[in-house]
Design a protein around this motif. Structure first.
Motif, short mmCIF file in Angstrom:
data_model
loop_
_atom_site.label_atom_id
_atom_site.label_comp_id
_atom_site.label_asym_id
_atom_site.label_seq_id
_atom_site.Cartn_x
_atom_site.Cartn_y
_atom_site.Cartn_z
N ASN A 140 0.84 -1.09 0.12
CA ASN A 140 -0.05 0.18 -0.04
C ASN A 140 0.94 1.16 0.18
O ASN A 140 0.36 2.27 -0.12
N TYR A 141 2.13 1.16 0.36
CA TYR A 141 2.90 2.30 0.51
C TYR A 141 4.14 2.52 -0.54
O TYR A 141 5.02 3.23 -0.35
N ILE A 142 4.12 1.53 -1.53
CA ILE A 142 4.98 1.77 -2.59
C ILE A 142 5.06 3.06 -3.10
O ILE A 142 3.96 3.59 -3.58
N GLN A 143 6.09 3.65 -3.59
CA GLN A 143 6.17 5.04 -4.42
C GLN A 143 6.96 4.70 -5.70
O GLN A 143 7.85 3.87 -5.64
N LYS A 144 6.88 5.49 -6.64
CA LYS A 144 7.52 5.55 -7.61
C LYS A 144 9.02 6.02 -7.58
O LYS A 144 8.84 7.22 -6.90
N PRO A 145 9.95 5.52 -7.99
CA PRO A 145 11.24 6.20 -7.53
C PRO A 145 11.18 7.61 -8.12
O PRO A 145 10.90 7.86 -9.29
N SER A 146 11.63 8.42 -7.47
CA SER A 146 11.62 10.02 -7.52
C SER A 146 12.69 11.07 -6.68
O SER A 146 12.65 10.48 -5.37
#
Length: 378
Positions: A140-146
């Motif tokens: 639920n907390y995965i983020q796109k690399p940025s």
């Protein structure tokens, strides 16, 4: 303080000798012994550089994601009883606010010290990982690399970040990898579904380490070598959870033979149940059941470990043919290199920090010394 007549484990040999500790440093090897000094009798014991754990979530009922100095201090005290003198508290894929809070606590602990092992910096495991190789992380907390998201997480504490585990095949990963390298932060590939070519591209961009070898990564296949193949085919470093649960010992021996002991770090990936009885715990907000030394989510996925670094050393020493000094390098010097502190930690050398462990022939820890102070005696 003098440690007298011990078997000193150097990087390339083991020799009988004594050492003098002054002002938190190793002042002299084989000094003249003044009887007025505080003396620890090391006869029949081995003196090793302190162990450095670059991947550990918690211990003693406390978790890095508690986001408090108090929890980090308790973890530091507990793991010092098993010979760990420095560590990277490791965060999980959780909400950005929760990771920020943990990073702030880690930065504080690094600056102000603890009552146990040194906090050298933070290891962010996620949130820039593959949903297909989630392991025990929270999808639920995965983020796109940025780069911007990374900056939001670390805020003014970028100097406290030592390493970041990410999936190199994801959109935006290459830019983030380059940014991390520019800021002397180790980009590590892990929780990744990368193909061999994608992993190699990540390495060309700056990935120089791989998180928990074999676990949560594409396996080696003779027609698609995967992430494991890319690790074996390059000179990047990697780490093993050497508990006999995460990796079979035959696979461990194979990996060490391919990589060489100078390219592998022993880590625990321990969670809050480390040094606690079997039972119900949590990791990154997810329920974990610990039974017979294995920590698992309810779906059966391994959820970190309850390993300690002295046990990891013992396991590797007993299940391979490497000399003790090489195994110790995997638990100390190699971690110091990843953390960029090998100019003062990770070996027994005059002028180095007096972070030391005394253990018996069965690798049972008898004393742990951090910055020249005894923080544990059996």
């Amino acid at each position: 303080m003098i440690i007298k007549d011990c078997n000193i484990i150097f990087t390339d040999k083991i020799e009988k000798g004594s050492i003098l500790i002054e002002d938190g440093k190793i002042k002299e090897i084989n000094p003249r012994i003044e009887e007025s000094s505080h003396i620890i009798d090391g006869s029949s014991l081995y003196l090793s550089p302190g162990f450095i754990d670059v991947h550990i979530h918690g211990a003693g009922g406390h978790d890095t994601m508690d986001g408090t100095f108090e929890s980090l201090n308790e973890i530091a005290k507990v793991i010092s009883t098993h010979g760990t003198t420095s560590f990277l508290p490791t965060t999980m894929t959780c909400s950005i606010e929760d990771i920020k809070k943990s990073v702030e606590a880690i930065a504080y602990a690094k600056k102000n010290g603890t009552e146990g092992a040194n906090v050298i910096g933070a290891h962010l495991e996620g949130p820039f990982i593959s949903p297909e190789m989630i392991g025990a992380q929270n999808p639920n907390y995965i983020q796109k690399p940025s780069v911007n998201t990374f900056k939001e997480i670390v805020n003014d504490n970028i100097d406290a970040i030592t390493s970041v585990t990410l999936a190199p095949e994801l959109d935006g990963a290459k830019e983030l990898i380059s940014y991390l390298k520019e800021n002397n932060i180790t980009p590590s590939m892990g929780h990744t579904k990368a193909k061999y070519t994608e992993a190699i591209e990540g390495i060309k961009c700056g990935v120089c380490h791989a998180t928990h070898l074999f676990n949560a990564m594409t396996p080696f296949h003779h027609r698609e070598p995967g992430v494991v193949g890319a690790i074996f085919d390059t000179d990047i470093t990697t780490e093993t959870i050497s508990d006999g649960i995460h990796i079979n010992y035959a696979s461990l021996r194979t990996a060490y033979k391919v990589k060489g002991t100078d390219k592998v770090l022993l880590v625990t990936d321990a969670m809050m149940a480390c040094c606690m009885p079997d039972g119900n715990y949590s990791l990154g907000g997810q329920d974990v059941i610990v039974e017979n030394g294995a920590a698992r989510l309810k779906n059966g996925a391994l959820a970190g470990s309850v390993l300690t670094l002295d046990a990891a050393v013992k396991n590797v020493y007993n299940n391979t043919n490497y000399p003790l000094n090489e195994v110790i390098n995997m638990a100390s010097l190699n971690g110091a290199k990843l953390c960029r502190v090998d100019h003062r930690k990770g070996m027994i050398k005059e002028g180095y920090d007096a972070d030391l462990v005394l253990f018996d022939k069965n690798i049972n820890v008898k004393y742990t010394i951090v910055n020249g102070k005894v923080v544990y005696s059996a």
